[in-house]
Design an enzyme around this catalytic site. Structure first.
Site, PDB file in Angstrom:
ATOM      1  N   HIS A 259       0.835  -1.214   0.000  1.00  0.00           N
ATOM      2  CA  HIS A 259       0.000   0.000   0.000  1.00  0.00           C
ATOM      3  C   HIS A 259       0.863   1.256   0.000  1.00  0.00           C
ATOM      4  O   HIS A 259       0.681   2.122  -0.843  1.00  0.00           O
ATOM      5  CB  HIS A 259      -0.946   0.014   1.205  1.00  0.00           C
ATOM      6  CG  HIS A 259      -1.452   1.393   1.529  1.00  0.00           C
ATOM      7  ND1 HIS A 259      -2.562   1.926   0.920  1.00  0.00           N
ATOM      8  CD2 HIS A 259      -0.959   2.350   2.358  1.00  0.00           C
ATOM      9  CE1 HIS A 259      -2.725   3.171   1.363  1.00  0.00           C
ATOM     10  NE2 HIS A 259      -1.775   3.451   2.235  1.00  0.00           N
ATOM     11  N   GLU A 403     -23.679  18.121   6.843  1.00  0.00           N
ATOM     12  CA  GLU A 403     -22.681  19.190   6.729  1.00  0.00           C
ATOM     13  C   GLU A 403     -21.388  18.719   6.071  1.00  0.00           C
ATOM     14  O   GLU A 403     -20.781  19.458   5.296  1.00  0.00           O
ATOM     15  CB  GLU A 403     -22.351  19.779   8.110  1.00  0.00           C
ATOM     16  CG  GLU A 403     -23.489  20.559   8.766  1.00  0.00           C
ATOM     17  CD  GLU A 403     -24.455  19.658   9.512  1.00  0.00           C
ATOM     18  OE1 GLU A 403     -24.281  18.416   9.506  1.00  0.00           O
ATOM     19  OE2 GLU A 403     -25.399  20.183  10.133  1.00  0.00           O
ATOM     20  N   HIS A 465     -24.402  24.416  21.215  1.00  0.00           N
ATOM     21  CA  HIS A 465     -24.666  25.196  20.011  1.00  0.00           C
ATOM     22  C   HIS A 465     -23.879  26.509  19.979  1.00  0.00           C
ATOM     23  O   HIS A 465     -23.964  27.242  19.003  1.00  0.00           O
ATOM     24  CB  HIS A 465     -26.164  25.521  19.926  1.00  0.00           C
ATOM     25  CG  HIS A 465     -26.989  24.365  19.429  1.00  0.00           C
ATOM     26  ND1 HIS A 465     -26.905  23.119  19.980  1.00  0.00           N
ATOM     27  CD2 HIS A 465     -27.899  24.283  18.425  1.00  0.00           C
ATOM     28  CE1 HIS A 465     -27.754  22.306  19.345  1.00  0.00           C
ATOM     29  NE2 HIS A 465     -28.353  22.989  18.395  1.00  0.00           N
TER      30      HIS A 465
HETATM   31  C1  LIG Z   1      -9.231  10.803   6.475  1.00  0.00           C
HETATM   32  C2  LIG Z   1      -8.012   9.968   6.295  1.00  0.00           C
HETATM   33  N1  LIG Z   1      -7.659   9.115   7.261  1.00  0.00           N
HETATM   34  C3  LIG Z   1      -6.542   8.374   7.135  1.00  0.00           C
HETATM   35  C4  LIG Z   1      -5.743   8.486   6.040  1.00  0.00           C
HETATM   36  C5  LIG Z   1      -4.447   7.698   5.952  1.00  0.00           C
HETATM   37  N2  LIG Z   1      -4.624   6.618   4.936  1.00  0.00           N
HETATM   38  C6  LIG Z   1      -4.164   6.785   3.684  1.00  0.00           C
HETATM   39  S1  LIG Z   1      -4.632   5.503   2.693  1.00  0.00           S
HETATM   40  C7  LIG Z   1      -5.422   4.731   3.968  1.00  0.00           C
HETATM   41  C8  LIG Z   1      -6.207   3.477   3.780  1.00  0.00           C
HETATM   42  C9  LIG Z   1      -5.772   2.669   2.663  1.00  0.00           C
HETATM   43  O1  LIG Z   1      -6.742   1.735   2.312  1.00  0.00           O
HETATM   44  P1  LIG Z   1      -7.524   1.854   0.968  1.00  0.00           P
HETATM   45  O2  LIG Z   1      -8.321   3.087   0.955  1.00  0.00           O
HETATM   46  O3  LIG Z   1      -8.249   0.578   0.810  1.00  0.00           O
HETATM   47  O4  LIG Z   1      -6.386   2.000  -0.122  1.00  0.00           O
HETATM   48  P2  LIG Z   1      -5.479   0.859  -0.740  1.00  0.00           P
HETATM   49  O5  LIG Z   1      -4.497   0.480   0.290  1.00  0.00           O
HETATM   50  O6  LIG Z   1      -6.370  -0.243  -1.125  1.00  0.00           O
HETATM   51  O7  LIG Z   1      -4.830   1.528  -1.898  1.00  0.00           O
HETATM   52  C10 LIG Z   1      -5.312   5.458   5.136  1.00  0.00           C
HETATM   53  C11 LIG Z   1      -5.877   5.033   6.433  1.00  0.00           C
HETATM   54  C12 LIG Z   1      -6.155   9.389   5.042  1.00  0.00           C
HETATM   55  N3  LIG Z   1      -5.433   9.587   3.941  1.00  0.00           N
HETATM   56  N4  LIG Z   1      -7.295  10.098   5.178  1.00  0.00           N
END
Ligand SMILES: Cc1ncc(C[n+]2csc(CCOP(=O)(O)OP(=O)(O)O)c2C)c(N)n1
Ligand SMILES: [Mg+2]
Length: 648
Positions: A259, A403, A465
């Site tokens: 990843h 929101e 609020h």
């Molecule tokens: C709001 C948010 N939380 C956490 C992250 C950190 N983050 C980046 S990718 C990811 C998850 C990766 O899983 P997926 O979306 O399935 O992507 P893949 O590994 O399959 O490419 C996380 C937790 C982020 N970019 N945005």
């Protein structure tokens, strides 16, 4: 289409993505490799864009919500002839390069909008699709007729914002919105089984989407599903693509490790050998691959040329040219004298509301809505008409109580271009919009945030609020203009500032309770801060509903022989942009006090280390507003007493 070349195109994207991440020694190779087949099908067969004119208004939009896979987008743009060079790919994530880790936005290069915070791109795409539907209804389908495509991931679908925005997209029947879900069962901490077991197909069907399901590595099936997605003009479509992260890598495919880490030189060599690339070549583009992508852009080049001819013909008619200019021109908006009477009393949300008919008239591309609080925020563009499946031309959008989605959808409309969008709710719920507000500031797009019920003086609804820390925290956000007008005159100035500012978002922070229309307020607000009452002994700086209190306190002090200058400071950011001479002219050189019914955090920047900061460094309380003013010391008498004691 030559299947061999198509496979080579997929392999090339995988190779470039692996190499870019390896060279940077950081980044995300897994997603680009897992979605390369989908990307090649979409870009070569469907996406209608013109690399010679990345900002052509009627292009298809492509949003990468799983923006960590940015090497995929950069590779596609480079290979397709957009102004991303091979050197840019080699400088992935480096200082000064066009290839940031998460690119956000760079439309001159073809980067529409890419996140970043997972889920934001999902909602932004919904905003783009709303913009397209609306502009088509206003300008006609010969000038506006394009689609919004997006890639979304497990993370996007886990984030709640995707649920809110999917629900609205289904409700509005945004048939030209097509998302491809990278269903690879992997996220950072391993298998998604540990936290994500819902039935995605049923979830999206339940909110009115067409859902298709394909093997994300079967290009023929992907193309057929995309045809079906495009053919349904009544419903948005989700193409669930079952994929393998880092597909092609013998040892790293289907592992969470791929990843967000480089695969390593050895594994890259093995992978290149496995997918038909020379193992020792880096950033390698095999013969025929540039031509393959260029051929895929032919559809877009032709569509753009045809569109230019249609546009030139249409704009030969002065009436149509005027209409076009109202959306795509940059004429400033100025108001006619709205006739707010000095001495009359009106909440700033109400004076804002009274301007809406003028705004609607003068800014034909003004569009937006509230999160189920239209009656409170007084944000009605065109009474009686709501944007819907049946009325795409309506300019009021009922966002429902969503929101998060509202924020990101407003950004999507702003990013799309052609519109001046706003979203409204209570100020305290700006917290629910904050990620989108931050992105609007980061991207430098002119979203307008209308937040009413701006202080403890909303009264009986109580502390949940009552905003306290919100002004300070939003002022801390770079590139966001926060404007808190003192009265109806400043509201006029504030709206002009908001509508004529194109480099970033503006927040209008408006009162629930009545405030008097003052004789000394008005256009000075456009410089961020200005003197509303003169005096030489001390300076009292206030914002919003505290300005009239400051003036009254100064009058009380005058009677005791103390001359207090009152400065209204509706917008810190604009004030700080003024030259030193202007600023020191306004603030003078006496002792400075501040008055704002909110956290005093940050005011020291104005009042200095010897200053007096009258504010509220605790949560509010549930009571009528006059009782709160009494209890928390915001009456003119209490303020005058504190200033007298401080000066003594
Ligand atoms: C709001 C948010 N939380 C956490 C992250 C950190 N983050 C980046 S990718 C990811 C998850 C990766 O899983 P997926 O979306 O399935 O992507 P893949 O590994 O399959 O490419 C996380 C937790 C982020 N970019 N945005
Ligand atoms: Mg995943």
């Amino acid at each position: 289409m030559n299947d061999h070349l198509e496979s080579l195109a997929v392999a090339t994207i995988k190779g470039l993505s692996m190499d870019g991440v390896q060279k940077a020694n950081s980044g995300h190779p897994g997603m680009p490799m897992g979605m390369a087949d989908i990307a090649v099908v979409l870009w070569s067969k469907f996406l209608t864009v013109d690399p010679r004119h990345p900002q052509w208004p009627d292009r298809d939009r492509f949003v990468l919500s799983n923006g960590h896979g940015s090497m995929l987008l950069y590779s596609l743009l480079h290979l397709s002839g957009f102004p991303i060079t091979m050197d840019d790919l080699k400088n992935f994530r480096q200082w000064g390069s066009h290839t940031d880790g998460h690119p956000e936005i760079h439309q001159e290069l073809g980067i529409e909008m890419t996140t970043g915070p997972l889920g934001q791109g999902f909602g932004t795409g919904v905003g783009m699709a709303i913009a397209e539907a609306h502009l088509q209804a206003r300008l006609g389908s010969s000038l506006v007729n394009h689609r919004t495509f997006g890639f979304v991931s497990d993370g996007d679908l886990m984030e709640g914002i995707s649920a809110e925005s999917a629900s609205l997209a289904g409700h509005f029947g945004l048939g030209k919105l097509v998302y491809f879900y990278d269903d690879n069962d992997i996220s950072i901490d391993g298998s998604t089984d540990i936290a994500f077991s819902e039935n995605v197909q049923q979830r999206f069907e339940a909110v009115g989407w067409q859902v298709l399901d394909v093997d994300g590595h079967e290009r023929q099936a992907i193309a057929e599903a995309t045809e079906a997605a495009i053919a349904d003009l009544e419903r948005p479509s989700l193409v669930i693509c079952r994929t393998i992260i880092a597909q092609g890598s013998p040892n790293k495919a289907n592992t969470a490790g791929s990843h967000g880490s480089p695969l390593g030189d050895d594994e890259i060599r093995l992978t290149k050998a496995a997918i038909g690339l020379p193992p020792d070549e880096q950033f390698f583009v095999p013969d025929g691959v540039y031509e393959f992508f260029s051929d895929g852009m032919q559809r877009g080049r032709e569509a753009h040329d045809a569109w230019m001819r249609r546009r030139d013909d249409a704009l030969a008619d002065p009436a149509i040219a005027d209409t076009w200019n109202a959306f795509y021109g940059s004429d400033p908006v100025t108001f006619d004298e709205p006739g707010f009477e000095v001495g009359s009393s009106m909440a700033t949300r109400a004076s804002s509301g009274k301007l809406f008919s003028q705004i609607a008239e003068k800014a034909q591309n003004f569009i937006g809505g509230a999160a189920d609080l239209v009656g409170s925020t007084k944000t009605v563009v065109d009474s009686g008409r709501l944007f819907s499946k049946d009325d795409r031309a309506a300019r009021d959008i009922a966002f429902g109580i969503r929101e998060h989605a509202m924020g990101t959808i407003v950004n999507g409309m702003a990013v799309h271009g052609g519109l001046r969008p706003y979203g409204a709710t209570f100020f305290v719920f700006s917290d629910y919009m904050r990620p989108a507000v931050r992105l609007s500031a980061l991207m430098g797009v002119p979203s307008v945030w209308v937040w009413t019920h701006d202080s403890i003086f909303l009264g009986e609804d109580g502390p949940t609020h009552q905003p306290v820390e919100h002004l300070a925290s939003l002022r801390a956000m770079p590139n966001l203009r926060v404007i808190r007008p003192a009265d109806a005159n400043e509201v006029v100035a504030a709206w002009e500032m908001a509508l004529n500012h194109s480099e970033g978002p503006t927040a209008l922070v408006l009162s629930r309770q009545n405030v008097p229309t003052l004789a000394s307020t008005g256009a000075g607000a456009k410089r961020g801060g200005y003197v509303v009452r003169d005096g030489a002994d001390a300076i009292l700086v206030a914002t919003g509903s505290e300005v009239h209190v400051a003036i009254a306190a100064a009058e009380e002090l005058e009677a005791t022989g103390v001359a207090v200058r009152v400065v209204s400071l509706p917008c810190w950011e604009v004030f700080f942009e003024q030259d030193e001479e202007y600023r020191s002219g306004v603030l003078g050189d006496g002792p400075i006090a501040s008055l704002e019914a909110a956290s005093t955090f940050g005011w020291q920047a104005i009042t200095g280390s010897d200053g007096l900061n009258l504010g509220l460094d605790r949560f509010g309380a549930s009571a009528p507003d006059d009782v709160l003013a009494e209890q928390f010391g915001f009456t003119s008498t209490a303020v005058a007493a504190k200033i007298a004691a401080w000066l003594a």
